[in-house]
Design an enzyme around this catalytic site. Sequence first.
Site, short mmCIF file in Angstrom:
data_model
loop_
_atom_site.label_atom_id
_atom_site.label_comp_id
_atom_site.label_asym_id
_atom_site.label_seq_id
_atom_site.Cartn_x
_atom_site.Cartn_y
_atom_site.Cartn_z
N ARG A 149 12.60 -36.60 37.17
CA ARG A 149 13.65 -37.34 37.88
C ARG A 149 14.34 -38.39 37.00
O ARG A 149 15.28 -39.05 37.43
CB ARG A 149 13.07 -37.99 39.14
N ALA A 183 1.05 -37.85 30.79
CA ALA A 183 1.43 -36.55 30.23
C ALA A 183 2.67 -35.96 30.88
O ALA A 183 3.26 -35.02 30.36
CB ALA A 183 0.26 -35.57 30.36
N LEU A 222 -2.78 -41.90 32.88
CA LEU A 222 -2.10 -40.60 32.98
C LEU A 222 -0.66 -40.74 32.48
O LEU A 222 0.15 -41.42 33.10
CB LEU A 222 -2.11 -40.10 34.43
N GLY A 277 2.24 -40.98 48.17
CA GLY A 277 1.24 -40.29 48.98
C GLY A 277 0.83 -41.18 50.16
O GLY A 277 0.58 -42.37 50.00
C1 UD1 Z 1 1.43 -39.98 42.52
C2 UD1 Z 1 0.40 -39.71 43.62
C3 UD1 Z 1 0.89 -40.36 44.90
C4 UD1 Z 1 1.10 -41.85 44.68
C5 UD1 Z 1 2.04 -42.09 43.51
C6 UD1 Z 1 2.03 -43.57 43.18
C7 UD1 Z 1 -0.56 -37.54 43.07
C8 UD1 Z 1 -0.63 -36.11 43.45
N1 UD1 Z 1 0.26 -38.29 43.82
O1 UD1 Z 1 2.62 -39.31 42.90
O2 UD1 Z 1 -0.06 -40.18 45.94
O3 UD1 Z 1 1.64 -42.44 45.87
O4 UD1 Z 1 1.60 -41.38 42.35
O5 UD1 Z 1 2.98 -43.90 42.23
O6 UD1 Z 1 -1.21 -37.96 42.14
N2 UD1 Z 1 0.84 -36.96 35.09
C9 UD1 Z 1 0.04 -36.39 34.10
N3 UD1 Z 1 -0.19 -35.05 34.16
C10 UD1 Z 1 0.31 -34.25 35.13
C11 UD1 Z 1 1.12 -34.85 36.14
C12 UD1 Z 1 1.34 -36.20 36.09
O7 UD1 Z 1 -0.43 -37.06 33.20
O8 UD1 Z 1 0.06 -33.04 35.10
C13 UD1 Z 1 1.09 -38.41 35.03
C14 UD1 Z 1 2.55 -38.74 34.99
O9 UD1 Z 1 3.00 -38.85 33.64
C15 UD1 Z 1 2.62 -40.08 35.71
C16 UD1 Z 1 1.43 -40.06 36.63
O10 UD1 Z 1 0.60 -39.00 36.20
O11 UD1 Z 1 2.47 -41.16 34.82
C17 UD1 Z 1 1.83 -39.82 38.10
O12 UD1 Z 1 2.53 -38.61 38.20
P1 UD1 Z 1 3.82 -38.46 39.13
O13 UD1 Z 1 4.31 -37.08 38.99
O14 UD1 Z 1 4.77 -39.56 38.88
O15 UD1 Z 1 3.14 -38.63 40.56
P2 UD1 Z 1 3.87 -39.06 41.90
O16 UD1 Z 1 4.60 -37.88 42.44
O17 UD1 Z 1 4.62 -40.30 41.74
CA CA Z 2 5.06 -41.54 40.00
#
Ligand code: UD1
Ligand code: CA
Length: 457
Positions: free
Chosen positions: A17, A12, A10, A141
Amino acid sequence: MTQNITALILAAGKGTRMYSDKPKVLQTLLGETVLHYVYRAVEAVLGDRILTVVGHGADMVADLYPDKRDGFVMQEPQLGTGHAVQVSREALRAQGAEYCMVINGDTPLLTVEALEKLAARAGQADVAFLTITPKDMASFGRVVRNESGHVTAIVEAKDYDMSVHGPARGEVNAGIYLLRLDAMAPLLDELRNDNANGEYYVTDLVGLAVARKLRVEGVQCGDDVNLMGINSPRELVQAENTLRRRIVEGLLDSGVLIHNPDTVIIGPDVVVEPGAEIFGHCEIYGKSRVAAGARLGSYTYIRDASFAPGCVVREFSHIEGAEVREGAAVGPYARLRPGAICGANSRVGNFVEMKKAELCEGAKASHLTYLGDARVGAGANIGAGTITCNYDGKNKFHTEIGEGAFIGSNTALVAPVTVGRDALVGAGSTITKDVPDQGTAIARGRQTNLRRRLKKS
Ligand code: UD1
Ligand code: CA
């Protein structure tokens, strides 16, 4: 077993921050992107069965990883990590894998061991995910377990409610999951965005799977700091420092002499042989190679360069894409740009810049010189202030200097031009025509001596 698993990285999200124009996965640690580390670890476990969800800054990601483009899945807009999995369904189906390993792209220190531990749950669980117990639960999480220790849900920090979920136990979700795709298909349709962020969470699959009595497992990895995601500049530099220390300590233990190790930065793909000597402060990045017996002085910046046994780089040099051969001496204050080759026992002194230029064995350019698109034959000497004029405003041209030639100080060599073997060029010359072997060329205004008239006092 791992042939059954396709990775879904993932990548995207914007990384709000980080306050940056770059997508978070392209931020760098020790000169390599976050995504570079993720790809490296995932490839070691799952080979090339990798899909990457891109969205924010997708073009930038594609430019840096053209070989991964076939596996890109576009997520636009980005509605959350669960949405990222939803939009990847087609691509996952096309891969024909039974399992999907979903990996947050912002976890650069993730290890092969942790991924293997999770991959080993294939066949045992419908949903498995890695958990850690960090000192600070931060925005991770929270993992909720029942009295018998079984996972019941992952609840995001913002949505956590003590009165509903009970006191948090310190165990959090690392953001790396193994999903059995057939079992997930109906659950993906059930994801809702009725949470604090208004996003579709991949983590909600856990609660949904438990409700359906599927096999759910939180695979515990203790306080493994390698599994911490990076969300802010502070978290990024913390991870970078951890990695930096690990690399430097590893090299010290292997027999590399590193003075002032706290000030030395060495990238993850740099190879340094035992018996090399490095003085801090020093930065070495990219695919650089430092052989046994090479010495790198302090305040040097190095990227993608190689150093042979017995060569010396003196302090304050800047070296990129260059090759320094046996016994060559470089600097202080040298600038070697891509394509610079310092032959065996050659010498490049202070304020000398080289680009696509070779100094053959024993040749010297000791002071204040620019050598671009040039070859300097063995044993030739380049006087101070010599410039190869390689660019006419449109094109670049080559300068060839023969073996044993002597170029006097402050010479301009207007390329294309050849100075023959053992030829001599007088100081201050502007050379526009070839000089034959053993020729002597002087191309400067003649000196006239007149009598000076002094005013009578
Ligand atoms: C996420 C988890 C959280 C976990 C943490 C670990 C969820 C809802 N929460 O939170 O439980 O403890 O990671 O690091 O998943 N991304 C996409 N598309 C989107 C949103 C995000 O590709 O629409 C990707 C981001 O680029 C990133 C990853 O997913 O690489 C995680 O997203 P992020 O927003 O950092 O999640 P956290 O709030 O850290
Ligand atoms: Ca994260």
